[in-house]
Design a protein around this motif. Sequence first.
Motif, PDB file in Angstrom:
ATOM      1  N   GLY A 111      44.520 -22.176  12.221  1.00 33.55           N
ATOM      2  CA  GLY A 111      44.655 -21.284  13.370  1.00 33.55           C
ATOM      3  C   GLY A 111      43.357 -21.134  14.155  1.00 33.55           C
ATOM      4  O   GLY A 111      43.384 -20.912  15.362  1.00 33.55           O
ATOM      5  N   TYR A 112      42.233 -21.237  13.487  1.00 32.72           N
ATOM      6  CA  TYR A 112      40.940 -21.226  14.184  1.00 32.72           C
ATOM      7  C   TYR A 112      40.703 -22.564  14.881  1.00 32.72           C
ATOM      8  O   TYR A 112      40.191 -22.620  15.994  1.00 32.72           O
ATOM      9  N   LEU A 113      41.054 -23.638  14.201  1.00 29.89           N
ATOM     10  CA  LEU A 113      40.759 -24.981  14.687  1.00 29.89           C
ATOM     11  C   LEU A 113      41.544 -25.358  15.945  1.00 29.89           C
ATOM     12  O   LEU A 113      40.984 -25.946  16.878  1.00 29.89           O
ATOM     13  N   VAL A 114      42.817 -25.035  15.978  1.00 27.47           N
ATOM     14  CA  VAL A 114      43.667 -25.471  17.091  1.00 27.47           C
ATOM     15  C   VAL A 114      43.129 -24.998  18.448  1.00 27.47           C
ATOM     16  O   VAL A 114      42.946 -25.811  19.361  1.00 27.47           O
ATOM     17  N   PRO A 115      42.824 -23.695  18.634  1.00 25.21           N
ATOM     18  CA  PRO A 115      42.269 -23.299  19.929  1.00 25.21           C
ATOM     19  C   PRO A 115      40.910 -23.941  20.220  1.00 25.21           C
ATOM     20  O   PRO A 115      40.590 -24.224  21.380  1.00 25.21           O
ATOM     21  N   GLU A 116      40.131 -24.193  19.177  1.00 22.66           N
ATOM     22  CA  GLU A 116      38.821 -24.831  19.382  1.00 22.66           C
ATOM     23  C   GLU A 116      38.987 -26.263  19.887  1.00 22.66           C
ATOM     24  O   GLU A 116      38.094 -26.798  20.547  1.00 22.66           O
ATOM     25  N   LEU A 117      40.113 -26.885  19.584  1.00 19.16           N
ATOM     26  CA  LEU A 117      40.399 -28.229  20.086  1.00 19.16           C
ATOM     27  C   LEU A 117      41.074 -28.201  21.459  1.00 19.16           C
ATOM     28  O   LEU A 117      40.838 -29.069  22.285  1.00 19.16           O
ATOM     29  N   VAL A 118      41.907 -27.189  21.708  1.00 17.45           N
ATOM     30  CA  VAL A 118      42.712 -27.138  22.927  1.00 17.45           C
ATOM     31  C   VAL A 118      41.963 -26.491  24.099  1.00 17.45           C
ATOM     32  O   VAL A 118      42.023 -26.996  25.230  1.00 17.45           O
ATOM     33  N   VAL A 119      41.270 -25.386  23.862  1.00 14.38           N
ATOM     34  CA  VAL A 119      40.614 -24.654  24.956  1.00 14.38           C
ATOM     35  C   VAL A 119      39.605 -25.519  25.727  1.00 14.38           C
ATOM     36  O   VAL A 119      39.591 -25.467  26.961  1.00 14.38           O
ATOM     37  N   PRO A 120      38.780 -26.333  25.064  1.00 16.46           N
ATOM     38  CA  PRO A 120      37.854 -27.172  25.851  1.00 16.46           C
ATOM     39  C   PRO A 120      38.580 -28.141  26.796  1.00 16.46           C
ATOM     40  O   PRO A 120      38.122 -28.381  27.914  1.00 16.46           O
ATOM     41  N   ILE A 121      39.713 -28.642  26.367  1.00 18.94           N
ATOM     42  CA  ILE A 121      40.481 -29.557  27.221  1.00 18.94           C
ATOM     43  C   ILE A 121      41.026 -28.798  28.425  1.00 18.94           C
ATOM     44  O   ILE A 121      40.931 -29.271  29.566  1.00 18.94           O
ATOM     45  N   ILE A 122      41.576 -27.614  28.174  1.00 16.98           N
ATOM     46  CA  ILE A 122      42.090 -26.794  29.279  1.00 16.98           C
ATOM     47  C   ILE A 122      40.963 -26.449  30.249  1.00 16.98           C
ATOM     48  O   ILE A 122      41.127 -26.547  31.469  1.00 16.98           O
ATOM     49  N   LEU A 123      39.815 -26.040  29.704  1.00 18.90           N
ATOM     50  CA  LEU A 123      38.665 -25.708  30.558  1.00 18.90           C
ATOM     51  C   LEU A 123      38.280 -26.889  31.446  1.00 18.90           C
ATOM     52  O   LEU A 123      38.116 -26.737  32.659  1.00 18.90           O
ATOM     53  N   ALA A 124      38.128 -28.056  30.843  1.00 19.55           N
ATOM     54  CA  ALA A 124      37.681 -29.234  31.602  1.00 19.55           C
ATOM     55  C   ALA A 124      38.710 -29.647  32.648  1.00 19.55           C
ATOM     56  O   ALA A 124      38.358 -29.949  33.794  1.00 19.55           O
ATOM     57  N   LEU A 125      39.979 -29.659  32.281  1.00 20.52           N
ATOM     58  CA  LEU A 125      41.009 -30.083  33.225  1.00 20.52           C
ATOM     59  C   LEU A 125      41.191 -29.077  34.357  1.00 20.52           C
ATOM     60  O   LEU A 125      41.338 -29.459  35.524  1.00 20.52           O
ATOM     61  N   ALA A 126      41.163 -27.795  34.042  1.00 24.20           N
ATOM     62  CA  ALA A 126      41.359 -26.782  35.072  1.00 24.20           C
ATOM     63  C   ALA A 126      40.155 -26.664  35.989  1.00 24.20           C
ATOM     64  O   ALA A 126      40.289 -26.306  37.157  1.00 24.20           O
ATOM     65  N   HIS A 127      38.970 -26.970  35.478  1.00 25.40           N
ATOM     66  CA  HIS A 127      37.752 -26.811  36.277  1.00 25.40           C
ATOM     67  C   HIS A 127      37.455 -28.007  37.174  1.00 25.40           C
ATOM     68  O   HIS A 127      36.717 -27.882  38.151  1.00 25.40           O
ATOM     69  N   ARG A 128      38.038 -29.138  36.857  1.00 25.15           N
ATOM     70  CA  ARG A 128      37.754 -30.328  37.673  1.00 25.15           C
ATOM     71  C   ARG A 128      38.240 -30.122  39.096  1.00 25.15           C
ATOM     72  O   ARG A 128      39.182 -29.373  39.343  1.00 25.15           O
ATOM     73  N   SER A 129      37.575 -30.764  40.010  1.00 22.31           N
ATOM     74  CA  SER A 129      37.933 -30.645  41.416  1.00 22.31           C
ATOM     75  C   SER A 129      39.276 -31.326  41.656  1.00 22.31           C
ATOM     76  O   SER A 129      39.491 -32.446  41.176  1.00 22.31           O
ATOM     77  N   PRO A 130      40.161 -30.683  42.394  1.00 21.17           N
ATOM     78  CA  PRO A 130      41.436 -31.339  42.689  1.00 21.17           C
ATOM     79  C   PRO A 130      41.216 -32.566  43.565  1.00 21.17           C
ATOM     80  O   PRO A 130      40.283 -32.599  44.375  1.00 21.17           O
ATOM     81  N   ARG A 131      42.026 -33.552  43.360  1.00 18.09           N
ATOM     82  CA  ARG A 131      41.911 -34.776  44.170  1.00 18.09           C
ATOM     83  C   ARG A 131      42.359 -34.470  45.585  1.00 18.09           C
ATOM     84  O   ARG A 131      43.361 -33.778  45.806  1.00 18.09           O
ATOM     85  N   PRO A 132      41.627 -35.010  46.541  1.00 16.20           N
ATOM     86  CA  PRO A 132      42.051 -34.789  47.936  1.00 16.20           C
ATOM     87  C   PRO A 132      43.392 -35.480  48.193  1.00 16.20           C
ATOM     88  O   PRO A 132      43.646 -36.562  47.677  1.00 16.20           O
ATOM     89  N   SER A 133      44.247 -34.820  48.949  1.00 17.96           N
ATOM     90  CA  SER A 133      45.537 -35.423  49.244  1.00 17.96           C
ATOM     91  C   SER A 133      45.375 -36.542  50.266  1.00 17.96           C
ATOM     92  O   SER A 133      44.548 -36.484  51.155  1.00 17.96           O
ATOM     93  N   ALA A 134      46.163 -37.579  50.083  1.00 16.74           N
ATOM     94  CA  ALA A 134      46.031 -38.765  50.946  1.00 16.74           C
ATOM     95  C   ALA A 134      46.710 -38.613  52.276  1.00 16.74           C
ATOM     96  O   ALA A 134      47.536 -37.915  52.580  1.00 16.74           O
TER      97      ALA A 134
END
Length: 134
Positions: A111-134
């Motif tokens: 239960g400790y490990l799962v969020p430690e693996l998932v939260v960094p991925i969510i942080l990185a994906l949500a923080h990345r700049s959205p791709r400009p629309s074509a």
Amino acid sequence: MPSSPPQSPITGRQRVVQVCLFLVAAISIFGGTLQMFLGQPDTTPRLDNVHRFMAGVYLSMGFISAWTAVTIRQQGTLVYLIALGVAMAAVGRLVSMSQVGLPEPAATWIGYLVPELVVPIILALAHRSPRPSA
């Protein structure tokens, strides 16, 4: 007295990052304080010293994460560095589990490990700049 320009509303992506950062902050501040107070029971002075040192690092990560969440509109690379710190903590837990086994009760530690693996991925994906629309 000149007023500062109004800030743009927080985006949905920024809100996701902010929630994750506040979660990391709460866990780190609570866990770091608890570990600083408890230390490493039934051990050598060397291990207790290292344990409380790392508790200080853990606690400070909480303050840094909270500040980053509050100032999310101005943040860039720092969010990725915090995500890296959380991910490396998960790697440390995985190495420990592979070297000395899974502590009991196993469900708690998973239960400790799962969020430690998932939260960094969510942080990185949500923080990345959205791709400009074509």
